[in-house]
Design a protein around this motif. Structure first.
Motif, PDB file in Angstrom:
ATOM      1  N   ASN A 129     -79.326 -12.224  61.986  1.00 40.43           N
ATOM      2  CA  ASN A 129     -78.721 -13.291  61.213  1.00 40.43           C
ATOM      3  C   ASN A 129     -77.820 -12.740  60.121  1.00 40.43           C
ATOM      4  O   ASN A 129     -78.019 -11.626  59.637  1.00 40.43           O
ATOM      5  CB  ASN A 129     -79.817 -14.158  60.581  1.00 40.43           C
ATOM      6  N   CYS A 130     -76.864 -13.544  59.747  1.00 38.03           N
ATOM      7  CA  CYS A 130     -75.894 -13.142  58.725  1.00 38.03           C
ATOM      8  C   CYS A 130     -75.618 -14.345  57.844  1.00 38.03           C
ATOM      9  O   CYS A 130     -75.410 -15.453  58.351  1.00 38.03           O
ATOM     10  CB  CYS A 130     -74.614 -12.673  59.412  1.00 38.03           C
ATOM     11  N   SER A 131     -75.637 -14.133  56.542  1.00 42.32           N
ATOM     12  CA  SER A 131     -75.249 -15.201  55.620  1.00 42.32           C
ATOM     13  C   SER A 131     -74.070 -14.710  54.791  1.00 42.32           C
ATOM     14  O   SER A 131     -73.932 -13.511  54.538  1.00 42.32           O
ATOM     15  CB  SER A 131     -76.417 -15.585  54.716  1.00 42.32           C
ATOM     16  N   TYR A 132     -73.223 -15.644  54.393  1.00 38.17           N
ATOM     17  CA  TYR A 132     -72.056 -15.270  53.602  1.00 38.17           C
ATOM     18  C   TYR A 132     -71.861 -16.304  52.490  1.00 38.17           C
ATOM     19  O   TYR A 132     -72.558 -17.316  52.450  1.00 38.17           O
ATOM     20  CB  TYR A 132     -70.820 -15.155  54.490  1.00 38.17           C
ATOM     21  N   LYS A 133     -70.912 -16.014  51.602  1.00 35.22           N
ATOM     22  CA  LYS A 133     -70.844 -16.818  50.383  1.00 35.22           C
ATOM     23  C   LYS A 133     -69.624 -17.736  50.276  1.00 35.22           C
ATOM     24  O   LYS A 133     -69.712 -18.802  49.679  1.00 35.22           O
ATOM     25  CB  LYS A 133     -70.874 -15.890  49.158  1.00 35.22           C
ATOM     26  N   THR A 134     -68.488 -17.299  50.798  1.00 30.56           N
ATOM     27  CA  THR A 134     -67.274 -18.083  50.573  1.00 30.56           C
ATOM     28  C   THR A 134     -66.745 -18.667  51.874  1.00 30.56           C
ATOM     29  O   THR A 134     -67.197 -18.305  52.966  1.00 30.56           O
ATOM     30  CB  THR A 134     -66.181 -17.212  49.936  1.00 30.56           C
ATOM     31  N   SER A 135     -65.804 -19.555  51.778  1.00 26.95           N
ATOM     32  CA  SER A 135     -65.192 -20.136  52.978  1.00 26.95           C
ATOM     33  C   SER A 135     -64.465 -19.067  53.780  1.00 26.95           C
ATOM     34  O   SER A 135     -63.937 -18.117  53.224  1.00 26.95           O
ATOM     35  CB  SER A 135     -64.198 -21.220  52.557  1.00 26.95           C
ATOM     36  N   ILE A 136     -64.460 -19.244  55.080  1.00 21.45           N
ATOM     37  CA  ILE A 136     -63.886 -18.232  55.969  1.00 21.45           C
ATOM     38  C   ILE A 136     -62.952 -18.863  56.988  1.00 21.45           C
ATOM     39  O   ILE A 136     -63.001 -20.067  57.234  1.00 21.45           O
ATOM     40  CB  ILE A 136     -64.994 -17.458  56.722  1.00 21.45           C
ATOM     41  N   ASN A 137     -62.111 -18.045  57.576  1.00 20.20           N
ATOM     42  CA  ASN A 137     -61.334 -18.446  58.750  1.00 20.20           C
ATOM     43  C   ASN A 137     -62.064 -18.051  60.028  1.00 20.20           C
ATOM     44  O   ASN A 137     -62.126 -18.812  60.984  1.00 20.20           O
ATOM     45  CB  ASN A 137     -59.956 -17.791  58.739  1.00 20.20           C
ATOM     46  N   ASN A 138     -62.569 -16.835  60.025  1.00 20.71           N
ATOM     47  CA  ASN A 138     -63.250 -16.292  61.206  1.00 20.71           C
ATOM     48  C   ASN A 138     -64.456 -15.469  60.761  1.00 20.71           C
ATOM     49  O   ASN A 138     -64.493 -14.960  59.641  1.00 20.71           O
ATOM     50  CB  ASN A 138     -62.326 -15.358  61.998  1.00 20.71           C
ATOM     51  N   LEU A 139     -65.387 -15.298  61.667  1.00 20.00           N
ATOM     52  CA  LEU A 139     -66.496 -14.383  61.445  1.00 20.00           C
ATOM     53  C   LEU A 139     -66.572 -13.484  62.671  1.00 20.00           C
ATOM     54  O   LEU A 139     -66.449 -13.948  63.806  1.00 20.00           O
ATOM     55  CB  LEU A 139     -67.806 -15.136  61.239  1.00 20.00           C
ATOM     56  N   GLN A 140     -66.757 -12.210  62.435  1.00 14.41           N
ATOM     57  CA  GLN A 140     -66.784 -11.252  63.536  1.00 14.41           C
ATOM     58  C   GLN A 140     -68.070 -10.442  63.480  1.00 14.41           C
ATOM     59  O   GLN A 140     -68.645 -10.233  62.414  1.00 14.41           O
ATOM     60  CB  GLN A 140     -65.575 -10.317  63.440  1.00 14.41           C
ATOM     61  N   TRP A 141     -68.492  -9.980  64.623  1.00 17.85           N
ATOM     62  CA  TRP A 141     -69.629  -9.061  64.721  1.00 17.85           C
ATOM     63  C   TRP A 141     -69.125  -7.743  65.288  1.00 17.85           C
ATOM     64  O   TRP A 141     -68.337  -7.714  66.250  1.00 17.85           O
ATOM     65  CB  TRP A 141     -70.722  -9.638  65.619  1.00 17.85           C
ATOM     66  N   TYR A 142     -69.621  -6.660  64.678  1.00 19.61           N
ATOM     67  CA  TYR A 142     -69.279  -5.316  65.109  1.00 19.61           C
ATOM     68  C   TYR A 142     -70.559  -4.529  65.357  1.00 19.61           C
ATOM     69  O   TYR A 142     -71.598  -4.785  64.731  1.00 19.61           O
ATOM     70  CB  TYR A 142     -68.469  -4.577  64.023  1.00 19.61           C
ATOM     71  N   ARG A 143     -70.450  -3.543  66.223  1.00 15.51           N
ATOM     72  CA  ARG A 143     -71.553  -2.613  66.480  1.00 15.51           C
ATOM     73  C   ARG A 143     -71.110  -1.221  66.056  1.00 15.51           C
ATOM     74  O   ARG A 143     -69.954  -0.841  66.215  1.00 15.51           O
ATOM     75  CB  ARG A 143     -71.912  -2.591  67.975  1.00 15.51           C
ATOM     76  N   GLN A 144     -72.061  -0.459  65.505  1.00 18.52           N
ATOM     77  CA  GLN A 144     -71.771   0.907  65.094  1.00 18.52           C
ATOM     78  C   GLN A 144     -72.900   1.806  65.544  1.00 18.52           C
ATOM     79  O   GLN A 144     -74.036   1.650  65.090  1.00 18.52           O
ATOM     80  CB  GLN A 144     -71.588   1.012  63.576  1.00 18.52           C
ATOM     81  N   ASN A 145     -72.572   2.727  66.423  1.00 19.07           N
ATOM     82  CA  ASN A 145     -73.537   3.751  66.800  1.00 19.07           C
ATOM     83  C   ASN A 145     -73.560   4.806  65.698  1.00 19.07           C
ATOM     84  O   ASN A 145     -72.575   4.998  64.992  1.00 19.07           O
ATOM     85  CB  ASN A 145     -73.175   4.365  68.145  1.00 19.07           C
ATOM     86  N   SER A 146     -74.668   5.487  65.581  1.00 13.23           N
ATOM     87  CA  SER A 146     -74.912   6.393  64.461  1.00 13.23           C
ATOM     88  C   SER A 146     -73.751   7.356  64.252  1.00 13.23           C
ATOM     89  O   SER A 146     -73.372   8.105  65.151  1.00 13.23           O
ATOM     90  CB  SER A 146     -76.204   7.175  64.718  1.00 13.23           C
ATOM     91  N   GLY A 147     -73.192   7.340  63.043  1.00 14.76           N
ATOM     92  CA  GLY A 147     -72.150   8.282  62.683  1.00 14.76           C
ATOM     93  C   GLY A 147     -70.808   8.044  63.333  1.00 14.76           C
ATOM     94  O   GLY A 147     -69.939   8.921  63.269  1.00 14.76           O
ATOM     95  N   ARG A 148     -70.615   6.893  63.922  1.00 14.68           N
ATOM     96  CA  ARG A 148     -69.352   6.642  64.630  1.00 14.68           C
ATOM     97  C   ARG A 148     -68.625   5.436  64.054  1.00 14.68           C
ATOM     98  O   ARG A 148     -69.091   4.800  63.119  1.00 14.68           O
ATOM     99  CB  ARG A 148     -69.633   6.425  66.116  1.00 14.68           C
TER     100      ARG A 148
END
Lengths: 115, 115
Positions: free
Chosen positions: A22-41
């Motif tokens: 889950n993700c919460s945010y504070k201000t109005s947005i146009n878009n929300l994106q999800w990213y993945r990060q493997n260790s150290g990359r």
């Protein structure tokens, strides 16, 4: 300062189970994106959901967005060991003068898939 | 490989030295962003270019930091008189802006360690 907050901060599940972040945010947005990060990359873009969308699917990923609650969720179904990574939500924030859509990230959820 | 590339991938330097990082964006992308990521945190916005113009700088970017994007192609980020607090992963991202939707594609990052 970072806008988003991911929950949980860490998640460990068995291969084949579903993972929900889950993700919460504070201000109005146009878009929300999800990213993945493997260790150290670097970060890998997973999915973008617009503020006027409520749900979006991509393969084993399902993202929901509730702008009234300023929250989003990422569901990974039928998890695999290769899904082990940190997952970040990122909201866009108009820059000074309304120009850039710089991304504001949360602290991320560290997901571990146990074989 | 047509993704975003960054060079070097790792840099170890002594406090007080200057360092310079390079980012090569995806060729047709007009926007280029720099972010900094410390351990356990999400990336934080530093600065951004549209073509060759630097349009926004974060308050995180002290006067020891300077970024350029000559000819609107590759970009460099220079840190002068490095401090131990500069140790972090420096991430570059590029995008082809198409309001209101913008997906930023990240490079693998440059990990800086200041001794």
């Amino acid at each position: 300062s970072q806008q988003g907050e991911e929950d949980p901060q860490a998640l460990s599940i068995q291969e084949g189970e579903n993972a929900t972040m889950n993700c919460s945010y504070k201000t109005s947005i146009n878009n929300l994106q999800w990213y993945r990060q493997n260790s150290g990359r670097g970060l890998v873009h997973l999915i973008l959901i617009r503020s006027n969308e409520r749900e979006k699917h991509s393969g084993r990923l399902r993202v929901t967005l509730d702008t009234s609650k300023k929250s989003s969720s990422l569901l990974i179904t039928a998890s695999r060991a290769a899904d082990t990574a940190s997952y970040f939500c990122a909201t866009d924030a108009l820059g000074e003068g309304g120009g850039a859509q710089k991304l504001v990230f949360g602290q991320g959820t560290r997901l571990t898939i146990n074989p | 490989d047509t993704g975003v590339s960054q060079d070097p991938r790792h840099k170890i330097t002594k406090r007080g030295q200057n360092v310079t990082f390079r980012c090569d964006p995806i060729s047709e992308h007009n926007r280029l962003y720099w972010y900094r990521q410390t351990l356990g945190q999400g990336p934080e916005f530093l600065t951004y270019f549209q073509n060759e113009a630097q349009l926004e700088k974060s308050r995180l970017l002290s006067d020891r930091f300077s970024a350029e994007r000559p000819k609107g192609s590759f970009s460099t980020l220079e840190i002068q008189r490095t401090e131990q607090g500069d140790s972090a992963m420096y991430l570059c991202a590029s995008s082809l802006f198409n309001y209101p939707q913008e997906t930023q594609y990240f490079g693998p990052g440059t990990r800086l360690l200041v001794l």
